[in-house]
Design an enzyme around this catalytic site. Structure first.
Site, PDB file in Angstrom:
ATOM      1  N   GLY A   3      -3.859 -14.679 -58.271  1.00  0.00           N
ATOM      2  CA  GLY A   3      -4.798 -15.676 -58.725  1.00  0.00           C
ATOM      3  C   GLY A   3      -5.422 -15.780 -60.049  1.00  0.00           C
ATOM      4  O   GLY A   3      -5.904 -16.575 -60.854  1.00  0.00           O
ATOM      5  N   ASP A 183      -8.767  -9.740 -52.968  1.00  0.00           N
ATOM      6  CA  ASP A 183      -8.931  -8.887 -53.938  1.00  0.00           C
ATOM      7  C   ASP A 183      -8.265  -9.052 -55.310  1.00  0.00           C
ATOM      8  O   ASP A 183      -7.513 -10.382 -55.168  1.00  0.00           O
ATOM      9  CB  ASP A 183      -8.657  -7.413 -53.573  1.00  0.00           C
ATOM     10  N   VAL A 185      -5.791  -8.775 -57.000  1.00  0.00           N
ATOM     11  CA  VAL A 185      -4.111  -8.992 -57.325  1.00  0.00           C
ATOM     12  C   VAL A 185      -3.696  -9.881 -56.071  1.00  0.00           C
ATOM     13  O   VAL A 185      -2.590  -9.954 -56.165  1.00  0.00           O
ATOM     14  CB  VAL A 185      -3.550  -7.758 -57.340  1.00  0.00           C
ATOM     15  N   LYS A 186      -4.457 -10.570 -55.361  1.00  0.00           N
ATOM     16  CA  LYS A 186      -3.861 -11.471 -54.350  1.00  0.00           C
ATOM     17  C   LYS A 186      -3.469 -12.589 -54.871  1.00  0.00           C
ATOM     18  O   LYS A 186      -4.267 -13.209 -55.775  1.00  0.00           O
ATOM     19  CB  LYS A 186      -4.789 -11.134 -52.838  1.00  0.00           C
ATOM     20  N   THR A 187      -3.064 -13.474 -53.640  1.00  0.00           N
ATOM     21  CA  THR A 187      -2.625 -14.844 -54.175  1.00  0.00           C
ATOM     22  C   THR A 187      -3.835 -15.618 -54.792  1.00  0.00           C
ATOM     23  O   THR A 187      -3.706 -16.590 -55.756  1.00  0.00           O
ATOM     24  CB  THR A 187      -2.009 -15.816 -53.028  1.00  0.00           C
TER      25      THR A 187
END
Ligand SMILES: *Cc1c(COP(=O)(O)O)cnc(C)c1O
Length: 397
Positions: A3, A183, A185-187
């Site tokens: 995201g 976190d 680096v998530k979607t």
């Protein structure tokens, strides 16, 4: 996938609402907060989006797993079945609960092999924890049937599969509890943050209490609240929740870009007969954060990795040689390296992971390459990338 690639004015506005009110905490201070309840709003958005009755935010995906295990009553002497391929948070949360991780084989879905799960069940088993790795799902019908038959809890780690679905239902909402990570680096991201979701009202009440020191949240005088049992502090801050609130509204856009980009890459790779793909139990529900494919042998997959480097292709992993996600490199777990004493339940109940073999997992993971699907690629970049990947793979065949 991440995201953070879609980040800007909306996130800034939500955060500024919080800064302007000066209330950074999710509970209380009703008069000062200018009507802003970012954590509550984000929970509501998640409930709507995922079609689930309750969402409880936490400080991370790891702490969401901790809370999930706690509210399911998992502790000393209990066994939790988990896959060989996952993120370290899986066994961290199990160990933190004082329970014993039991590691079992994965299959060509890259998640729990239902037959291996069934074979690992003992009278101590309490939870089966599939991890929907790399954006796609475990074989949930089979796992749910096993859990129902043996009276076990199904806890979905959907940290990498936010917005994915299985037969029309959101991943994370099919088991008793599901967990998400937001976190960086998530979607979608909160910077740091996580959530657990469930349909059971009584589980939701204890999740809300447990994440806030066991406060019963009855009445409006925090200092006078009762504590029916011991809890902990897993509260998300309003600042992090504000970022997530802007991000959650971008879910559909993120999903459609991922799916469009993945389709182009997958169709290109499908023209190479030696390439096969990870099995998706519900192809339509893939969140499309990764394209995971297999080469016929580990040697060939190593060669493809080298060729990708040579051809200037980035953003892919062969997890067999990656120290985070595959059991091969979990020496600290195998040797119980802990800062504090570990209970006899765990010491005596753990498998000997130094000698235990997982031949099926080794086979799948050593032949697998998973490529990140980025949101920021232009259509031309994706097409060029697809052509380059095909050339790189063909160069080693
Ligand atoms: C990221 C992740 C977690 C942990 O989430 P954090 O928010 O980083 O603590 C747990 N499980 C899986 C599969 C993950 O990818």
């Amino acid at each position: 996938m991440p995201g953070f690639e879609f980040f800007g004015e909306a996130e800034r506005k939500e955060v500024n609402d919080v800064l302007d009110s000066t209330v950074l905490m999710r509970y209380g201070f009703d008069g000062m907060r200018n009507g802003h309840w970012k954590a509550k709003e984000l929970e509501q958005e998640l409930q709507n989006r995922l079609g689930v009755k309750h969402a409880q935010l936490t400080t991370s995906g790891t702490t969401a797993l901790n809370v999930a295990l706690a509210i399911l009553g998992v502790g000393a002497g209990d066994e939790v079945i988990m896959p060989t391929f996952t993120f370290v948070a899986t066994f961290e949360s199990i160990m933190n609960a004082g329970a014993t991780p039991i590691v079992v084989e994965i299959d060509d879905t890259l998640t729990l092999d239902p037959a291996a799960v069934e074979a690992a069940i003992t009278p101590k088993t309490k939870v089966v924890m599939p991890v929907h790795m790399c954006g796609s799902m475990a074989d949930l019908d089979a796992l749910k049937a096993i859990c129902d038959q043996h009276d076990l809890f199904l806890l979905e780690d959907a940290c990498q599969a936010y917005a994915g679905t299985y037969k029309g239902k959101a991943l994370g909402t099919i088991g008793n509890v599901g967990c998400f990570s937001f976190d960086y680096v998530k979607t979608i991201t909160c910077g740091e943050g996580g959530a657990l979701v469930m349909n059971d009202d009584s589980l939701a009440i204890v999740a809300d209490q447990y994440t806030d020191h066991g406060h019963d949240h009855i009445g409006n005088d925090r200092g006078a609240e009762e504590h029916p049992y011991m809890g902990y502090n897993f509260r998300i801050s309003e600042l992090n929740a504000a970022v997530g609130l802007a991000q959650v509204r971008k879910t559909d856009e993120i999903l459609s870009v991922q799916r469009r980009n993945k389709k182009i890459l997958k169709e290109a790779l499908a023209t190479v007969p030696e390439v096969s793909f990870r099995r998706l139990p519900d192809e339509d529900g893939d969140s499309a954060t990764f394209l995971s494919f297999f080469m016929p042998t580990a040697a060939l997959s190593n060669k493809v990795v080298d060729a990708f480097k040579e051809f200037g292709i980035d953003g892919y992993w062969n997890y067999f040689n990656n120290n985070w996600h595959y059991i091969r490199r979990w020496d600290h777990l195998a040797n119980l390296k802990s800062l504090f004493p570990i209970s006899d339940h765990i010491k005596n109940g753990m498998q000997d992971l130094n000698t235990m073999k997982f031949p099926n997992s080794d086979d799948y993971i050593s032949r697998n390459i998973s490529c990140l699907i980025k949101l920021s690629w232009s259509r031309k970049e994706v097409n060029d990338r697809a052509a380059k990947m095909v050339d790189a793979i063909k160069s080693v065949l």
